[in-house]
Design an enzyme around this catalytic site. Structure first.
Site, PDB file in Angstrom:
ATOM      1  N   HIS A 922     -24.880 -83.538  15.506  1.00 57.08           N
ATOM      2  CA  HIS A 922     -25.543 -84.317  15.651  1.00 57.08           C
ATOM      3  C   HIS A 922     -26.027 -84.931  17.022  1.00 57.08           C
ATOM      4  CE1 HIS A 922     -21.868 -85.844  18.518  1.00 57.08           C
ATOM      5  NE2 HIS A 922     -21.248 -85.481  17.754  1.00 57.08           N
ATOM      6  N   CYS A 952     -17.974 -80.966  18.349  1.00 52.28           N
ATOM      7  CA  CYS A 952     -19.197 -82.013  17.848  1.00 52.28           C
ATOM      8  C   CYS A 952     -20.015 -80.624  18.604  1.00 52.28           C
ATOM      9  CB  CYS A 952     -19.339 -82.576  16.552  1.00 52.28           C
ATOM     10  SG  CYS A 952     -18.206 -83.307  15.941  1.00 52.28           S
TER      11      CYS A 952
END
Length: 977
Positions: A922, A952
């Protein structure tokens, strides 16, 4: 009328009698220097002086209350009969009135007839008694006539209660045995009126009763003796020691003052000196009749006899000097003619007695075959030691005593007394004596000891002074300034040898000694040289001015051996023949010279087409026995050529290496012939001295550093978007037979990407020739190349090779040098910007890639879009931070999952790769939840630089968008640390 004692404040209030002796100074008044203002005018200074006494008035009195043989001084005058009169009564009345006003007391005076309203017919003399002298008679005597034991001239009463007959405090002023005595009465409710003296009063009261009685006693005494009044309420004990001095005869003089109201009725004044360490009394003097006028003290202290509080006293402490380290003065006022009894002391701070041990040996000389000694020795520790000795010992022979001489009368030394005024008999501390030269050896170190002792034989309890030693060893100094071995035929030495033994040993030899084989090689007579520089450094060595020498040995007559150590010995002797060992002699051995020195230098090493031109020099002590000199050329440690040398003169080398054999003839300038093509690696030049004419045999080698035969440098590598420009130089001994030059570009894995043949070559480079003249053609080793950048090397990390080769295509036999790695037109965007793509280049078309997968490198902060083993695109990233050495981003092989979207709570453009929405690609994170496209700038700074996520993979906004919209589900993702 019956009376009883009254108990109050936990004390029995009884009749008080205060008796203190009248103290009137009868000594001669003499003038004394005024005390400095800091001693007496500043209260804090006198507080300091008072505090110097470490003990109370009576502390350690037992140690100094001893019988003294000093005759008692005549007591001070006492009050004569009929000395009370109206004038004195008025002075007393005025004083009592003033005292009452100052102390809030109201006094009633007895007029001699009218009873006082204390208790009926008070005073009633018939029922009044002294507590401590109950048989004594007490009565009223208006003129003080001696009618009773205690003749009362005045009575003053003070009421301390609320009504008459309660808490009365009555003071009786009497004359007893011609001395003033104040008695105190505070009894009530009883028969007998009890009067007690000050000692009994002090047993139950330490306050107003005692203080009042003391003050009244002092005032009464002064009035009765027509003396002025003073501050009777000052109960301080004040003193100051203005000066203390000790002379050469052990006379200790003390000057100062001591003043206190407690001296009242203590007729005798003593000065007592103690050992400051043991507090043992040394001496005391009765100075009652020797008081010194001190108007300065009186001006500051309005107390009893302050104007006559000074003292100036001298003690003879000669018998105590030897053992006392400090002296303490105790100044005492006492009622005892012997200086003990009831006393008030002031303990002055101890002062140190000088106990240094001083001496000087002024003269050591030989006169008429005798040793003449003169000097002095002084110390306070010698005060009780009457025998004086001179002792001489031989330090070299384990301090064996040679002789001792008992001295008679000492020699006057006023110069010593001037420097040491407080040292006992410093003015008579000198000696001047002659000693027989029995068993003396001036080659040994001798030492004179001056001794004072209590033993007639010179032993016992002694104080010694060890003078500086004299004789051969301590003054046997020398230095070898120069050793010259350079011509190979002679050994010339020069230096100096300073020793006053030359007064006796006048022949000077210089010996060449083989320390290795322990034998003499040669000996010559020394030539004397004046040395004023040595005389300046050793002024006490009288013959130092003539201590220089020079000597030359003929080496053609002496066989020296390489590797042996040779010493030069300077010898003074009484003998004239041989090496002087047949007489008494003194040697100075100079540091051995080991014949192992070797050194070389190559002034020029230049490669030519015919071989190596070498110019330089080499010295080697082993050439004494190895006369053949060679130059040998090595390639990678193996010989490729040699040349015998004919050595030439090098006076410059001889100046630097005068002590190395034949250094004057150490030069060479020769061409060692060989084919330069033989040098394929590391070139070295070896200098050899050998006993073999062919250059082998027994030899000694010196080898140069290694010379690299293939060196170069890329001076300039300029890369633009379209052009590559390279210039530099490359020198190799193989250049003659490798005429082709190429530039080759290698990729990241060492694979060749492109090559160019260099046409602009063999350029003049004199700077290179200056640096590496030992490489063939180094003066024409330059090249340059400018070409368009081919696509094959664009955006690659490359290394360039410059190559000499014998192959027109750039292969064959070659000599290479390599550049450092560099990027050709880097595609990564700098500085990093989270709002833009990571590369300047467009994103790849996945459909055109044969084997697309994603590789995440956590520690590199990079995500690589891969096509097989090739990188198609590189993205900056921020992966999971490290906790205990492990990233929060899991490592391993995963696959892109279908879940993806434009926004979630913390970022834009997310794509799942593990656990269906837990681990994502992301964008950088928001500054607060759901704050669309408002990013945390501090977190964004971590992109491409550091880890920092919770697991992440954070990307730039465009990179995250591209993955969301272009990477299909099922794409392999490999995550590595």
């Amino acid at each position: 009328m019956k009376k009883k004692l009254y108990k109050a404040k936990k004390n029995w209030v009884i009749g008080i009698i205060a008796g203190m002796a009248l103290l009137i100074s009868g000594g001669t008044v003499t003038y004394a220097d005024s005390v400095q203002g800091t001693n007496v005018n500043a209260p804090e200074q006198n507080d300091v002086a008072n505090n110097l006494a470490p003990k109370s008035m009576n502390t350690e009195r037992s140690q100094i209350n001893t019988t003294n043989d000093t005759p008692a001084i005549t007591p001070q005058s006492t009050v004569q009969e009929n000395q009370w009169n109206q004038e004195k009564a008025q002075r007393l009345d005025a004083y009592m009135t003033q005292y009452g006003q100052q102390h809030n007391m109201d006094f009633q005076k007895y007029d001699g007839s009218t009873p006082m309203p204390i208790d009926c017919e008070y005073p009633e003399f018939d029922i009044t008694k002294l507590w401590s002298d109950r048989e004594a008679t007490i009565g009223y005597s208006q003129d003080g006539a001696n009618k009773y034991d205690y003749n009362t001239v005045a009575i003053y009463n003070h009421y301390a209660g609320n009504r008459l007959s309660q808490f009365h405090d009555t003071y009786w002023f009497t004359i007893h045995n011609n001395q003033p005595v104040v008695l105190e009465d505070s009894t009530t409710n009883g028969g007998t009126v009890w009067l007690n003296n000050i000692n009994d009063l002090s047993q139950w009261d330490d306050g107003d009763y005692v203080n009042n009685t003391k003050n009244f006693q002092a005032a009464f005494t002064q009035i009765l003796n027509n003396a002025p009044l003073y501050n009777f309420e000052d109960h301080g004990n004040y003193a100051w020691l203005d000066e203390h001095s000790l002379n050469n005869d052990g006379q200790l003089n003390l000057k100062g003052w001591h003043a206190t109201n407690d001296a009242l009725n203590k007729k005798y004044h003593y000065s007592i000196i103690l050992d400051g360490k043991t507090h043992r009394e040394i001496a005391r003097q009765n100075i009652t009749n020797s008081s010194i006028e001190r108007k300065d003290v009186k001006a500051v202290y309005d107390i009893y006899n302050a104007e006559k509080s000074g003292f100036d006293v001298t003690f003879n402490i000669a018998n105590s000097l030897a053992n006392a380290t400090s002296i303490q003065l105790v100044d005492r006022y006492t009622d005892d003619p012997a200086g003990n009894g009831d006393a008030t002391d002031y303990w002055f701070a101890p002062f140190t007695i000088e106990h240094g041990n001083y001496g000087s040996l002024d003269n050591v000389s030989i006169e008429k075959n005798q040793l003449h000694l003169a000097g002095w020795h002084a110390s306070n520790s010698t005060a009780n030691k009457k025998y004086h000795y001179i002792i001489i010992v031989d330090n070299t022979n384990n301090n064996r005593e040679l002789i001792r001489v008992r001295l008679g009368n000492n020699v006057r030394r006023p110069d010593v007394a001037k420097v040491l005024p407080s040292v006992y008999h410093a003015g008579q501390s000198g000696f001047d004596t002659y000693v027989k030269l029995t068993n003396f050896n001036f080659n040994h170190q001798l030492q004179v000891i001056d001794r004072y002792t209590d033993d007639p034989s010179g032993n016992g309890n002694a104080v010694d002074y060890w003078y500086s030693s004299f004789g051969g060893q301590t003054t046997n100094q020398g230095w070898l300034d120069n050793i010259n071995f350079s011509d190979g035929q002679h050994l010339t030495v020069s230096g100096w040898h300073a020793n006053d033994v030359t007064n006796y040993e006048q022949e000077h030899f210089v010996i060449l000694f083989d320390s290795t084989s322990n034998q003499q090689v040669a000996v010559v007579q020394a030539k004397a040289v004046r040395r004023p520089d040595v005389a300046k450094v050793y002024p006490r060595v009288k013959t130092a001015i003539n201590s220089g020498f020079q000597a030359t040995f003929d080496l053609t007559k002496s066989k020296l051996i390489a590797g042996h150590s040779y010493a030069i010995v300077s010898r003074y002797s009484t003998a004239t023949d041989g090496n002087g060992d047949q007489g008494a002699y003194t040697d100075c051995w100079f540091r051995p010279n080991l014949l192992t020195t070797k050194a070389h230098y190559f002034d020029k090493v230049q490669m030519t087409k015919d071989g190596l031109q070498v110019v330089g020099w080499a010295v080697d002590d082993s050439s004494i026995n190895r006369a053949n000199a060679y130059l040998i050329i090595l390639n990678n440690g193996k010989e490729i050529a040699r040349q015998r040398l004919s050595l030439i003169s090098r006076p410059d080398v001889a100046r630097v290496y005068p002590s190395v054999y034949n250094s004057l003839n150490s030069g060479f300038d020769t061409l060692v012939k060989f084919d330069p093509q033989l040098v394929t690696g590391q070139l070295q030049v070896l200098v050899r001295f050998t006993n073999d004419p062919a250059g082998n045999g027994n030899y000694s080698d010196q080898i140069s550093t290694s010379y690299n035969s293939n060196v170069g440098n890329f001076d300039q590598i300029d890369i633009t978007n379209t052009t590559l420009t390279i210039s530099g130089w490359h020198a190799t001994d193989q250049s003659n037979k490798r005429p082709y030059q190429y530039l080759i570009a290698l990729g990241e894995n060492g694979q060749e990407l492109y090559r160019w043949q260099i046409k602009d070559r063999s350029l003049t480079r004199l700077d290179v020739f200056k640096a590496v003249p030992y490489i063939l053609n180094s003066s024409n080793s330059g090249y340059q190349l400018s070409v368009s950048i081919p696509n094959e090397i664009q955006h690659h990390t490359v290394r360039f090779i410059h190559r000499y080769t014998d192959d027109p295509n750039g292969n064959g036999n070659y000599s290479d040098i390599y550049s450092n790695s560099m990027m050709v037109n880097n595609l990564m965007r700098t500085p990093i910007d989270f709002r833009q793509s990571s590369e300047y280049a467009p994103y790849p078309n996945i459909n055109q890639l044969k084997n697309f997968w994603i590789n995440v490198k956590i520690g590199q902060n990079r995500v690589y879009m891969m096509d097989g083993n090739n990188v198609a695109y590189t993205m900056y990233c921020t992966a999971g931070r490290y906790v205990n050495g492990v990233s929060l981003t899991p490592t391993g092989t995963y696959y892109v999952q279908p879940e993806r979207g434009d926004i979630f709570e913390w970022a834009n453009h997310w794509t799942s790769w593990k656990d269906h929405g837990v681990y994502l690609f992301h964008s950088v994170v928001f500054d607060q939840p759901w704050h669309d496209h408002q990013y945390d700038l501090n977190q964004a700074k971590l992109l491409g630089v550091s880890t920092g996520s919770h697991g992440c993979i954070r990307l730039s906004v465009p990179d995250a968008y591209w993955i969301q919209h272009n990477v299909p589900a099922g794409t392999k993702v490999v995550i590595e640390n």
